[in-house]
Design a protein around this motif. Structure first.
Motif, mmCIF file in Angstrom:
data_model
loop_
_atom_site.group_PDB
_atom_site.id
_atom_site.type_symbol
_atom_site.label_atom_id
_atom_site.label_comp_id
_atom_site.label_asym_id
_atom_site.label_seq_id
_atom_site.Cartn_x
_atom_site.Cartn_y
_atom_site.Cartn_z
ATOM 1 N N HIS A 190 0.836 -1.203 0.000
ATOM 2 C CA HIS A 190 0.000 0.000 0.000
ATOM 3 C C HIS A 190 0.870 1.252 0.000
ATOM 4 N N ASP A 191 1.891 1.275 0.837
ATOM 5 C CA ASP A 191 2.770 2.442 0.924
ATOM 6 C C ASP A 191 3.462 2.726 -0.412
ATOM 7 N N ARG A 192 3.898 1.685 -1.084
ATOM 8 C CA ARG A 192 4.589 1.857 -2.368
ATOM 9 C C ARG A 192 3.645 2.365 -3.456
ATOM 10 N N LEU A 193 2.374 1.992 -3.381
ATOM 11 C CA LEU A 193 1.411 2.413 -4.398
ATOM 12 C C LEU A 193 0.749 3.746 -4.096
ATOM 13 N N ALA A 194 0.896 4.253 -2.887
ATOM 14 C CA ALA A 194 0.177 5.459 -2.466
ATOM 15 C C ALA A 194 0.406 6.643 -3.394
ATOM 16 N N SER A 195 1.601 6.815 -3.907
ATOM 17 C CA SER A 195 1.864 7.957 -4.790
ATOM 18 C C SER A 195 1.221 7.787 -6.169
ATOM 19 N N HIS A 196 0.780 6.575 -6.491
ATOM 20 C CA HIS A 196 0.130 6.296 -7.773
ATOM 21 C C HIS A 196 -1.330 5.892 -7.577
ATOM 22 N N SER A 197 -1.914 6.301 -6.473
ATOM 23 C CA SER A 197 -3.234 5.794 -6.078
ATOM 24 C C SER A 197 -4.303 5.970 -7.144
ATOM 25 N N THR A 198 -4.385 7.143 -7.749
ATOM 26 C CA THR A 198 -5.420 7.375 -8.755
ATOM 27 C C THR A 198 -5.227 6.454 -9.948
ATOM 28 N N HIS A 199 -3.991 6.308 -10.396
ATOM 29 C CA HIS A 199 -3.712 5.445 -11.551
ATOM 30 C C HIS A 199 -3.977 3.975 -11.237
ATOM 31 N N VAL A 200 -3.626 3.548 -10.036
ATOM 32 C CA VAL A 200 -3.845 2.154 -9.650
ATOM 33 C C VAL A 200 -5.336 1.848 -9.608
ATOM 34 N N VAL A 235 -9.557 -9.420 -1.644
ATOM 35 C CA VAL A 235 -10.539 -8.767 -2.514
ATOM 36 C C VAL A 235 -11.937 -9.142 -2.050
ATOM 37 N N ALA A 236 -12.815 -8.131 -1.988
ATOM 38 C CA ALA A 236 -14.216 -8.349 -1.634
ATOM 39 C C ALA A 236 -15.070 -7.400 -2.466
ATOM 40 N N SER A 237 -16.369 -7.699 -2.560
ATOM 41 C CA SER A 237 -17.256 -6.840 -3.354
ATOM 42 C C SER A 237 -18.555 -6.611 -2.604
ATOM 43 N N ARG A 238 -19.275 -5.584 -3.054
ATOM 44 C CA ARG A 238 -20.582 -5.263 -2.497
ATOM 45 C C ARG A 238 -21.317 -4.374 -3.490
ATOM 46 N N VAL A 239 -22.593 -4.196 -3.256
ATOM 47 C CA VAL A 239 -23.382 -3.271 -4.061
ATOM 48 C C VAL A 239 -23.424 -1.952 -3.297
ATOM 49 N N MET A 240 -23.040 -0.894 -3.969
ATOM 50 C CA MET A 240 -23.043 0.415 -3.345
ATOM 51 C C MET A 240 -23.526 1.441 -4.363
ATOM 52 N N GLU A 241 -24.424 2.286 -3.954
ATOM 53 C CA GLU A 241 -24.949 3.318 -4.844
ATOM 54 C C GLU A 241 -24.057 4.556 -4.818
ATOM 55 N N HIS A 242 -24.066 5.283 -5.907
ATOM 56 C CA HIS A 242 -23.424 6.596 -6.001
ATOM 57 C C HIS A 242 -21.956 6.576 -5.601
ATOM 58 N N VAL A 243 -21.166 5.778 -6.273
ATOM 59 C CA VAL A 243 -19.734 5.737 -6.003
ATOM 60 C C VAL A 243 -18.971 6.244 -7.212
ATOM 61 N N SER A 244 -17.758 6.708 -6.977
ATOM 62 C CA SER A 244 -16.880 7.102 -8.068
ATOM 63 C C SER A 244 -15.470 6.667 -7.720
ATOM 64 N N VAL A 245 -14.610 6.609 -8.700
ATOM 65 C CA VAL A 245 -13.235 6.177 -8.489
ATOM 66 C C VAL A 245 -12.463 7.221 -7.695
ATOM 67 N N ASP A 246 -12.717 8.497 -7.917
ATOM 68 C CA ASP A 246 -11.987 9.557 -7.231
ATOM 69 C C ASP A 246 -12.153 9.439 -5.727
ATOM 70 N N GLY A 247 -11.059 9.538 -5.020
ATOM 71 C CA GLY A 247 -11.107 9.524 -3.570
ATOM 72 C C GLY A 247 -11.265 8.163 -2.946
ATOM 73 N N PHE A 248 -11.013 7.098 -3.689
ATOM 74 C CA PHE A 248 -11.209 5.773 -3.139
ATOM 75 C C PHE A 248 -9.918 5.078 -2.771
ATOM 76 N N PHE A 249 -8.871 5.822 -2.516
ATOM 77 C CA PHE A 249 -7.609 5.240 -2.054
ATOM 78 C C PHE A 249 -7.358 5.840 -0.684
ATOM 79 N N HIS A 250 -7.551 5.050 0.353
ATOM 80 C CA HIS A 250 -7.459 5.546 1.720
ATOM 81 C C HIS A 250 -6.179 5.094 2.377
#
Length: 133
Positions: free
Chosen positions: A65-75, A115-130
């Motif tokens: 996670h730490d190594r990918l943090a600087s590329h979060s949007t692209h990942v 890896v896990a999945s769920r149904v979620m309404e109103h989501v976007s890719v932006d801001g999904f790297f915590h």
């Protein structure tokens, strides 16, 4: 092979190279896990209409996670794009806007990712790297 397919393949190869630099394991492993999660959670609504979850969580151990943090949007975008192409090839419909969320997790079952999945309404890719899980 069409121009779009060649472009998709090039982008997937670049993404695979990124994963290879981050971890010695096969970089396709996480994308395959996302595809399996999608395939394992299909719901046939009627003939010709197969629904799948639209929100996917990829939990990574701290060092990856730490190594990918600087590329979060692209990942996140690369994972989302790979999953969208898989669903298109299979004829799946997502239960809402598709997003792949990448999070830090100190412990995962296989020591690398979960890896896990769920149904979620109103989501976007932006801001999904915590930074935390």
């Amino acid at each position: 092979m069409g121009a779009l397919s060649a472009l998709e393949e090039t982008l997937e190869n670049r993404f695979d190279a990124l994963w290879a630099r981050v971890r010695d394991k096969d970089p396709v492993e996480v994308v395959d896990a996302l595809r399996r999660e999608c395939d394992d959670n299909t719901v046939v609504c009627r003939e010709g209409r197969v629904m799948v979850p639209n929100a996917y969580d990829v939990e990574l151990v701290d060092d990856i996670h730490d190594r990918l943090a600087s590329h979060s949007t692209h990942v996140c975008q690369a994972l989302t794009d790979a999953l969208a192409r898989h669903a298109e090839r299979k004829g799946y419909e997502f239960a809402g806007p598709l997003a792949v969320h990448v999070a830090r997790c100190p412990e995962v079952p296989n020591g690398r990712y979960h890896v896990a999945s769920r149904v979620m309404e109103h989501v976007s890719v932006d801001g999904f790297f915590h930074a935390t899980h």
